[in-house]
Write a protein that holds these residues in place. Structure first.
Motif, PDB file in Angstrom:
ATOM      1  N   ALA A 249       0.843  -1.193   0.000  1.00 38.65           N
ATOM      2  CA  ALA A 249       0.000   0.000   0.000  1.00 38.65           C
ATOM      3  C   ALA A 249       0.874   1.238   0.000  1.00 38.65           C
ATOM      4  N   HIS A 250       0.281   2.361  -0.411  1.00 41.17           N
ATOM      5  CA  HIS A 250       0.945   3.662  -0.389  1.00 41.17           C
ATOM      6  C   HIS A 250      -0.020   4.652   0.251  1.00 41.17           C
ATOM      7  N   LEU A 251       0.168   4.911   1.523  1.00 41.86           N
ATOM      8  CA  LEU A 251      -0.782   5.733   2.261  1.00 41.86           C
ATOM      9  C   LEU A 251      -0.798   7.186   1.798  1.00 41.86           C
ATOM     10  N   GLU A 252       0.268   7.656   1.167  1.00 44.24           N
ATOM     11  CA  GLU A 252       0.285   9.032   0.665  1.00 44.24           C
ATOM     12  C   GLU A 252      -0.547   9.204  -0.602  1.00 44.24           C
ATOM     13  N   MET A 253      -0.951   8.122  -1.213  1.00 42.57           N
ATOM     14  CA  MET A 253      -1.661   8.184  -2.486  1.00 42.57           C
ATOM     15  C   MET A 253      -3.148   7.890  -2.275  1.00 42.57           C
ATOM     16  N   ASN A 254      -4.004   8.587  -3.021  1.00 43.81           N
ATOM     17  CA  ASN A 254      -5.451   8.545  -2.796  1.00 43.81           C
ATOM     18  C   ASN A 254      -6.255   7.881  -3.899  1.00 43.81           C
ATOM     19  N   GLY A 255      -5.584   7.210  -4.836  1.00 46.75           N
ATOM     20  CA  GLY A 255      -6.325   6.630  -5.951  1.00 46.75           C
ATOM     21  C   GLY A 255      -6.621   7.620  -7.060  1.00 46.75           C
ATOM     22  N   GLN A 256      -5.902   8.749  -7.079  1.00 47.64           N
ATOM     23  CA  GLN A 256      -6.098   9.742  -8.131  1.00 47.64           C
ATOM     24  C   GLN A 256      -5.651   9.173  -9.482  1.00 47.64           C
ATOM     25  N   PRO A 257      -6.294   9.572 -10.602  1.00 53.28           N
ATOM     26  CA  PRO A 257      -5.958   8.986 -11.900  1.00 53.28           C
ATOM     27  C   PRO A 257      -4.568   9.346 -12.414  1.00 53.28           C
ATOM     28  N   ASP A 258      -3.997  10.469 -11.976  1.00 49.75           N
ATOM     29  CA  ASP A 258      -2.680  10.894 -12.447  1.00 49.75           C
ATOM     30  C   ASP A 258      -1.764  11.040 -11.235  1.00 49.75           C
TER      31      ASP A 258
ATOM     32  N   ARG B  20       1.605  -3.026   4.931  1.00 52.24           N
ATOM     33  CA  ARG B  20       3.003  -2.677   4.662  1.00 52.24           C
ATOM     34  C   ARG B  20       2.975  -1.509   3.685  1.00 52.24           C
ATOM     35  N   ASP B  21       3.453  -0.359   4.135  1.00 52.52           N
ATOM     36  CA  ASP B  21       3.507   0.836   3.286  1.00 52.52           C
ATOM     37  C   ASP B  21       4.827   0.808   2.527  1.00 52.52           C
ATOM     38  N   LEU B  22       4.745   0.686   1.199  1.00 52.32           N
ATOM     39  CA  LEU B  22       5.961   0.479   0.408  1.00 52.32           C
ATOM     40  C   LEU B  22       6.432   1.720  -0.322  1.00 52.32           C
ATOM     41  N   GLY B  23       6.443   2.842   0.397  1.00 53.50           N
ATOM     42  CA  GLY B  23       7.136   3.993  -0.134  1.00 53.50           C
ATOM     43  C   GLY B  23       6.290   5.228  -0.311  1.00 53.50           C
ATOM     44  N   GLY B  24       6.856   6.357   0.107  1.00 53.41           N
ATOM     45  CA  GLY B  24       6.257   7.659  -0.073  1.00 53.41           C
ATOM     46  C   GLY B  24       7.326   8.721  -0.052  1.00 53.41           C
TER      47      GLY B  24
END
Length: 392
Positions: free
Chosen positions: A61-70, A103-107
């Motif tokens: 998972a990437h908690l900094e990311m919100n599922g935005q298209p770009d 497991r957060d794999l990077g931000g």
């Protein structure tokens, strides 16, 4: 608080046969008794459920990311403070959806590391987090805008030491190009086998497990020969790669939802052309290749790459569904991949419900061992023996 949970169906996270009419008693964050025949037990609060399963574990998972298209543009326009707020929100949504460990794999920031500690202190709601810090990539490589650019074996060692200093609980390497970075070719090698071997050696010295983003065939094999713990994605693997997985006892985290969500939303027109093109090419091969690996005996752990386009943190159940429908796992095997096997991969005390184990569990309205869609909307989420979310 002591909880008593009576359930008609009880899946412990392994592939053992389902048990029926069971009562679980929790105390101090642990399961203290598992009673047969629905024996009543005194407790501070009691529940009844059709089905109980372990809390889900998302290994990617990437908690900094919100599922935005770009994704790349999203990072450019979000400030570090906004990304920190996103991390806290996404962690809460993750937990409420039944994922008790990730497991957060990077931000780009160390927010996931800080939130891990805040959750452990009881200051924030969220799952148990195993964070990687910044992913290690080659200069200008996939994810460079959020990663730690790395060149040469000694620099790779230094980069691992930096993530450890920041508080990382695991290490992420970028072995090949990827979908979301413009100009990065998924089938092309990036970090070399020598660089990865140095990073992995340094990580193992400090007790850290290592995941490698690897889509292309050659890069997958480079990472496996270097000694990586898990391959993330692995979509273009071949027969030689399958043999290397088994030889090195490495795990495969297929992140099917990441590709499927992009492909399903192509008609919306909001995604960059290069993302659509690369994801479509991978979609045409990923299912068949990963299914072949599963049938050949490669160990698969659940992970969705949550946060990538249209792939929301609260939708992890979709990844479990894809492991069943696309790879041919039985519903219970898919559930085990997202619980017991996932816990073994990332090294946490979770994923199995047994006396003395952590009381991370879900109360469901349907039989998840027969149809994993029962995981979509848990009625109650219990983490560490406390009610973390309850559907009203």
């Amino acid at each position: 608080m002591r909880l008593a949970i009576r359930t008609g169906l009880f899946y412990d996270g392994t592939t053992a046969e389902v048990r029926r009419n069971v009562t679980l008693l929790t105390d101090g964050g642990r399961i203290v008794r598992i009673l047969a025949n629905g024996t009543p037990a005194e407790a501070d609060r009691s529940f009844e459920a059709a089905c109980v399963v372990p809390g889900l574990i998302n290994c990617h998972a990437h908690l900094e990311m919100n599922g935005q298209p770009d994704t790349a543009t999203f990072y450019l326009i979000r400030t570090p403070i906004e990304r920190t707020l996103d991390v806290a929100l996404n962690a809460r949504l993750t937990l409420e959806a039944g994922v008790t460990t990730i497991r957060d794999l990077g931000g780009a920031e160390a927010s996931a590391i800080a939130l891990r500690d805040a959750i452990a202190r009881g200051e924030h709601a969220g799952p148990t987090i195993v964070p990687a810090g910044r992913a290690l990539c080659m200069t200008g490589g996939h994810g460079y805008f959020v990663g730690r650019e790395t060149d040469g074996p000694w620099d790779a060692r230094k980069a691992v030491r930096e993530q450890r200093k920041a508080g990382a609980g695991c290490i992420k390497l970028i072995a090949t190009g990827g979908v979301l970075t413009k100009g990065a070719v998924p089938g092309q090698d990036q970090l070399s086998e020598e660089e990865m071997r140095a990073a992995i050696g340094e990580a193992h010295t400090h007790g850290l497990r290592v995941a490698a983003h690897a889509i292309g065939t050659s890069g997958i094999k480079n990472a496996l020969r270097a000694g990586v713990t898990s391959i993330e994605h692995g979509h273009l693997l071949d027969d030689e790669a399958i043999a290397l997985f088994k030889q090195h006892k490495a795990y495969l985290v297929p992140t099917l939802a990441a590709v499927w969500r992009i492909y399903e939303n192509v008609a919306g027109g909001a995604q960059p052309d290069y993302v659509v093109r690369k994801a479509t090419e991978i979609y045409q091969h990923a299912g068949e290749n990963i299914r072949k690996a599963w049938k050949a005996g490669v160990t698969i752990a659940g992970g969705s790459d949550a946060g990538t386009p249209y792939n929301r943190h609260e939708d992890y159940a979709y990844e479990v569904e894809l492991m069943s429908t696309v790879l041919g796992m039985t519903p219970q095997q898919a559930l085990t991949a997202a619980t017991q096997t996932a816990a073994e991969l990332i090294g946490v005390d979770a994923g199995v419900l047994a006396e003395g184990r952590a009381a991370d569990l879900l109360l469901l309205d349907g039989d998840a061992g027969a149809d994993v869609r029962a995981l979509r909307d848990p009625r109650v989420v219990i983490k560490g023996g406390a009610v973390a979310h309850e559907r009203r």
